[in-house]
Write a protein that holds these residues in place. Structure first.
Motif, PDB file in Angstrom:
ATOM      1  N   ARG A 119      32.757  83.547 -17.174  1.00  0.00           N
ATOM      2  CA  ARG A 119      32.813  82.303 -16.383  1.00  0.00           C
ATOM      3  C   ARG A 119      31.503  82.087 -15.628  1.00  0.00           C
ATOM      4  O   ARG A 119      30.980  80.963 -15.580  1.00  0.00           O
ATOM      5  CB  ARG A 119      33.992  82.376 -15.406  1.00  0.00           C
ATOM      6  N   ARG A 120      30.969  83.121 -15.044  1.00  0.00           N
ATOM      7  CA  ARG A 120      29.716  82.991 -14.289  1.00  0.00           C
ATOM      8  C   ARG A 120      28.547  82.695 -15.209  1.00  0.00           C
ATOM      9  O   ARG A 120      27.633  81.944 -14.854  1.00  0.00           O
ATOM     10  CB  ARG A 120      29.468  84.256 -13.478  1.00  0.00           C
ATOM     11  N   GLN A 121      28.551  83.284 -16.411  1.00  0.00           N
ATOM     12  CA  GLN A 121      27.483  83.038 -17.368  1.00  0.00           C
ATOM     13  C   GLN A 121      27.464  81.595 -17.851  1.00  0.00           C
ATOM     14  O   GLN A 121      26.414  81.074 -18.247  1.00  0.00           O
ATOM     15  CB  GLN A 121      27.621  83.982 -18.561  1.00  0.00           C
ATOM     16  N   GLU A 122      28.627  80.950 -17.812  1.00  0.00           N
ATOM     17  CA  GLU A 122      28.716  79.550 -18.243  1.00  0.00           C
ATOM     18  C   GLU A 122      28.461  78.569 -17.104  1.00  0.00           C
ATOM     19  O   GLU A 122      28.794  77.391 -17.213  1.00  0.00           O
ATOM     20  CB  GLU A 122      30.083  79.300 -18.873  1.00  0.00           C
ATOM     21  N   GLY A 123      27.894  79.070 -16.011  1.00  0.00           N
ATOM     22  CA  GLY A 123      27.496  78.192 -14.915  1.00  0.00           C
ATOM     23  C   GLY A 123      28.574  77.914 -13.901  1.00  0.00           C
ATOM     24  O   GLY A 123      28.440  76.964 -13.111  1.00  0.00           O
ATOM     25  N   LEU A 124      29.632  78.721 -13.886  1.00  0.00           N
ATOM     26  CA  LEU A 124      30.724  78.496 -12.946  1.00  0.00           C
ATOM     27  C   LEU A 124      30.769  79.565 -11.868  1.00  0.00           C
ATOM     28  O   LEU A 124      31.822  79.844 -11.299  1.00  0.00           O
ATOM     29  CB  LEU A 124      32.055  78.455 -13.703  1.00  0.00           C
ATOM     30  N   ALA A 125      29.646  80.185 -11.592  1.00  0.00           N
ATOM     31  CA  ALA A 125      29.591  81.141 -10.487  1.00  0.00           C
ATOM     32  C   ALA A 125      29.749  80.396  -9.164  1.00  0.00           C
ATOM     33  O   ALA A 125      29.241  79.286  -8.982  1.00  0.00           O
ATOM     34  CB  ALA A 125      28.270  81.902 -10.519  1.00  0.00           C
TER      35      ALA A 125
END
Length: 408
Positions: A119-125
């Motif tokens: 999730r964080r890698q897809e810009g949702l951090a």
């Protein structure tokens, strides 16, 4: 060699014997060979040479290199996907890291697949608590997409392995629908066994420590601690609204799962079979989060290096006394620090006579009459030092509170 030399001479001189053999082969040498064998006579040198050459022309069998496996190589042929289940801050990632270390040490290839990292890698951090609400349809679709991607990565890695291995799917997996989808996806791939590990924690002190640790991850980096804590508590509440604990009747009672309560306080295993899954269950039954300390020391100095009698030197006896005093001081300091269970000590020692002598003189150094409890006929009446491998434990008739249990 003699036959070949004779044949060479025959061929160079063109002897009638050589020519007669050639004619005989042309006119049906097989029948002649059979007749010679039946009469008990040896085959002509030429026939023997041809037979040897035919054997040399035969293709050699292919030799396969043998593989050397760890303990896990002979456990079972299936691959296992461990699927974590539980609310946030229940120690799932902590358990996965412990499992990874243990299984790798046991000889199993292991890899962790974390849905939060994807999730964080897809810009949702740094996603706010509203991202985890059920009424946010777009966010719900994104959460399912992230979880599916993480699961597919785990299955892809398992499918690439040729031997027994373990993939750890680290996500919440808090609904029956999600768990049903995981089981169905695993069944599409032959040899992949899903095992669910649910972590349940209602200990307020443990949860508080876990909340503090969560404040340090990427979702709350650079955020005010109080606001970060409030946001995380709201996220947990959103998960609680749809949380469905694992039940025995899921998948018609065929679901394999392990339930952990308060990180090892209580463990429930259901439908767990096979060496690998049993080893995982055994390990999880013995995990803890209490602070522990391990001290390593050599045995005391001995007259004969402790090979036969284990008689200590004066320096060795003095060392035992100092070691005992140091251990007592350490335990008192641990109790004052509130470490509780961690302050309890167990002495693990070897089986040589010098090891038993070291422990015995530690007891004597504390003005305490110690001894060994062992199988009958193990200890002689004249010498209390064990003569072979025994399990030993200290005892004190005066119920001394400074007792250190020990075993070899």
């Amino acid at each position: 060699v003699r036959q070949q030399s004779a044949q060479a001479k025959d061929s160079s001189s063109g002897s009638p014997l050589r020519r007669s053999h050639e004619v005989e082969r042309a006119e049906g040498g097989n029948a002649s060979d059979s007749a010679l064998s039946a009469s008990g006579l040896a085959k002509p040198p030429t026939a023997a040479l041809e037979s040897a050459q035919a054997k040399q022309r035969r293709p050699r069998r292919k030799t396969h290199k043998s593989r050397v496996y760890g303990l896990g190589g002979y456990s079972q042929s299936s691959r296992v996907m461990l699927c974590m289940v539980g609310l946030p801050a229940r120690g799932k990632s902590y358990i996965t890291k412990m499992l990874q270390r243990y299984l790798q040490w046991s000889g199993f290839p292991v890899r962790i697949f974390n849905a939060g990292n994807i999730r964080r890698q897809e810009g949702l951090a740094g996603a706010a608590a509203s991202f985890f609400k059920d009424d946010n349809k777009d966010a719900a679709c994104m959460r399912e997409k992230v979880a599916s991607e993480c699961m597919e990565e785990a299955i892809k890695w398992l499918s690439m392995q040729t031997n027994v291995c373990v993939a750890i799917f680290d996500a919440t997996n808090t609904t029956k629908t999600r768990r049903k989808a995981i089981v169905a996806r695993c069944r599409e791939n032959r040899g992949i066994t899903p095992v669910f590990i649910e972590s349940i924690c209602d200990n307020a002190a443990v949860l508080e420590e876990n909340y503090k640790l969560k404040m340090g991850n990427e979702d709350y980096s650079g955020m005010d601690p109080e606001k970060a804590r409030a946001d995380f508590i709201e996220r947990v509440k959103n998960y609680e609204r749809r949380y469905e604990t694992i039940e025995e009747n899921e998948q018609e009672g065929e679901l394999t799962f392990i339930k952990l309560f308060n990180v090892g306080q209580k463990v429930i295993m259901h439908h767990c079979s096979g060496y690998l899954v049993s080893q995982i269950g055994f390990y999880l039954s013995n995990i803890h989060i209490q602070p522990r300390r391990i001290w390593l020391t050599q045995h005391a100095q001995a007259e004969d290096e402790g090979v036969h009698k284990g008689e200590l030197t004066d320096r060795g006896k003095a060392y035992c006394s100092e070691l005992y005093s140091w251990l007592v001081a350490q335990r008192a300091a641990m109790k004052e620090a509130g470490e509780g269970e961690g302050a309890e000590m167990l002495v693990l020692m070897g089986t040589a006579p010098v090891h038993a002598a070291t422990f015995e003189h530690m007891s004597l150094g504390s003005r305490w009459t110690g001894g060994f409890v062992a199988d009958e006929a193990v200890l002689s009446q004249d010498n209390i030092v064990p003569q072979r491998s025994v399990s030993c434990s200290s005892y004190d008739s005066l119920a001394n509170t400074n007792e250190f249990p020990a075993m070899s």
